[in-house]
Design an enzyme around this catalytic site. Structure first.
Site, PDB file in Angstrom:
ATOM      1  N   ILE A  52      89.078 -12.205 -59.298  1.00 49.34           N
ATOM      2  CA  ILE A  52      89.736 -10.923 -59.097  1.00 49.34           C
ATOM      3  C   ILE A  52      89.732 -10.667 -57.602  1.00 49.34           C
ATOM      4  O   ILE A  52      88.674 -10.732 -56.968  1.00 49.34           O
ATOM      5  CB  ILE A  52      88.988  -9.811 -59.858  1.00 49.34           C
ATOM      6  CG1 ILE A  52      89.039 -10.094 -61.368  1.00 49.34           C
ATOM      7  CG2 ILE A  52      89.563  -8.442 -59.533  1.00 49.34           C
ATOM      8  CD1 ILE A  52      88.138  -9.200 -62.199  1.00 49.34           C
ATOM      9  N   ASN A  56      89.761  -8.229 -55.666  1.00 50.12           N
ATOM     10  CA  ASN A  56      88.932  -7.172 -55.099  1.00 50.12           C
ATOM     11  C   ASN A  56      87.433  -7.412 -55.269  1.00 50.12           C
ATOM     12  O   ASN A  56      86.635  -6.619 -54.783  1.00 50.12           O
ATOM     13  CB  ASN A  56      89.302  -5.815 -55.708  1.00 50.12           C
ATOM     14  CG  ASN A  56      90.700  -5.396 -55.324  1.00 50.12           C
ATOM     15  OD1 ASN A  56      91.195  -5.767 -54.268  1.00 50.12           O
ATOM     16  ND2 ASN A  56      91.344  -4.640 -56.173  1.00 50.12           N
ATOM     17  N   CYS A  57      87.041  -8.468 -55.935  1.00 50.39           N
ATOM     18  CA  CYS A  57      85.627  -8.794 -56.138  1.00 50.39           C
ATOM     19  C   CYS A  57      85.037  -9.297 -54.818  1.00 50.39           C
ATOM     20  O   CYS A  57      85.594 -10.191 -54.177  1.00 50.39           O
ATOM     21  CB  CYS A  57      85.507  -9.859 -57.225  1.00 50.39           C
ATOM     22  SG  CYS A  57      83.858 -10.558 -57.412  1.00 50.39           S
ATOM     23  N   ASP A  58      83.902  -8.738 -54.405  1.00 48.69           N
ATOM     24  CA  ASP A  58      83.278  -9.131 -53.142  1.00 48.69           C
ATOM     25  C   ASP A  58      82.935 -10.612 -53.093  1.00 48.69           C
ATOM     26  O   ASP A  58      83.145 -11.266 -52.067  1.00 48.69           O
ATOM     27  CB  ASP A  58      82.003  -8.313 -52.893  1.00 48.69           C
ATOM     28  CG  ASP A  58      82.292  -6.864 -52.570  1.00 48.69           C
ATOM     29  OD1 ASP A  58      83.433  -6.546 -52.160  1.00 48.69           O
ATOM     30  OD2 ASP A  58      81.373  -6.036 -52.722  1.00 48.69           O
ATOM     31  N   ARG A 111      86.122 -12.589 -52.685  1.00 53.86           N
ATOM     32  CA  ARG A 111      86.602 -12.448 -51.301  1.00 53.86           C
ATOM     33  C   ARG A 111      85.813 -13.340 -50.353  1.00 53.86           C
ATOM     34  O   ARG A 111      86.378 -13.975 -49.472  1.00 53.86           O
ATOM     35  CB  ARG A 111      86.526 -10.996 -50.842  1.00 53.86           C
ATOM     36  CG  ARG A 111      87.667 -10.162 -51.350  1.00 53.86           C
ATOM     37  CD  ARG A 111      87.786  -8.863 -50.595  1.00 53.86           C
ATOM     38  NE  ARG A 111      86.614  -8.025 -50.760  1.00 53.86           N
ATOM     39  CZ  ARG A 111      86.633  -6.788 -51.199  1.00 53.86           C
ATOM     40  NH1 ARG A 111      87.777  -6.214 -51.508  1.00 53.86           N
ATOM     41  NH2 ARG A 111      85.531  -6.108 -51.336  1.00 53.86           N
TER      42      ARG A 111
END
Length: 130
Positions: A8, A10-12, A15
């Site tokens: 995903i 937006n998952c840290d 990223r």
């Protein structure tokens, strides 16, 4: 065929993995399974290779928000259907190269995970989670 990183955007952790891959110039495909969806057959293949505990994220917010009745199933096919319906239940990121898969991106194993994903031999140790 390019390796695929599933996750995903937006998952840290996803990223961080994407940033590290970009810094190393690794050519791969990114599949955002929240935006693009994910087929139950794909999840089933991951579960066959790694086991349900390496694929299902029981520590996340999505799992905690599900009712106890939904969390109770021990039927793997029901859990796979649940992950397809709620992709944030999948441990992230999922690295897939050829027919091999690894989940998670533990800091201690980042270098070996990236090397494997970029085409080096699979690490000797079993995949681990953050």
């Amino acid at each position: 065929m390019k390796p695929t990183l599933y996750g995903i955007k937006n998952c840290d952790t996803v990223r961080r993995a994407r940033k590290d891959l970009a810094e190393r110039g690794v050519d791969y495909r990114f599949h955002d399974f929240r935006a693009e969806g994910i087929e139950p057959t794909t999840i089933s293949g991951w579960v066959d290779m790694l086991g349900i505990d390496q694929v299902l994220n029981r520590r996340g917010t999505t799992w905690r928000k599900l009712g106890q009745q939904v969390q109770d199933p021990t039927d793997v096919s029901a859990l796979i259907a649940l992950m397809a319906e709620h992709p944030s239940l999948i441990k992230r990121p999922v690295f897939q190269r050829d027919q091999q898969v690894q989940t998670g991106y533990p800091r201690a194993e980042a270098e070996s995970r990236l090397a494997w994903f970029a085409g080096a031999e699979q690490p000797d140790s079993p995949p681990q989670q953050d």
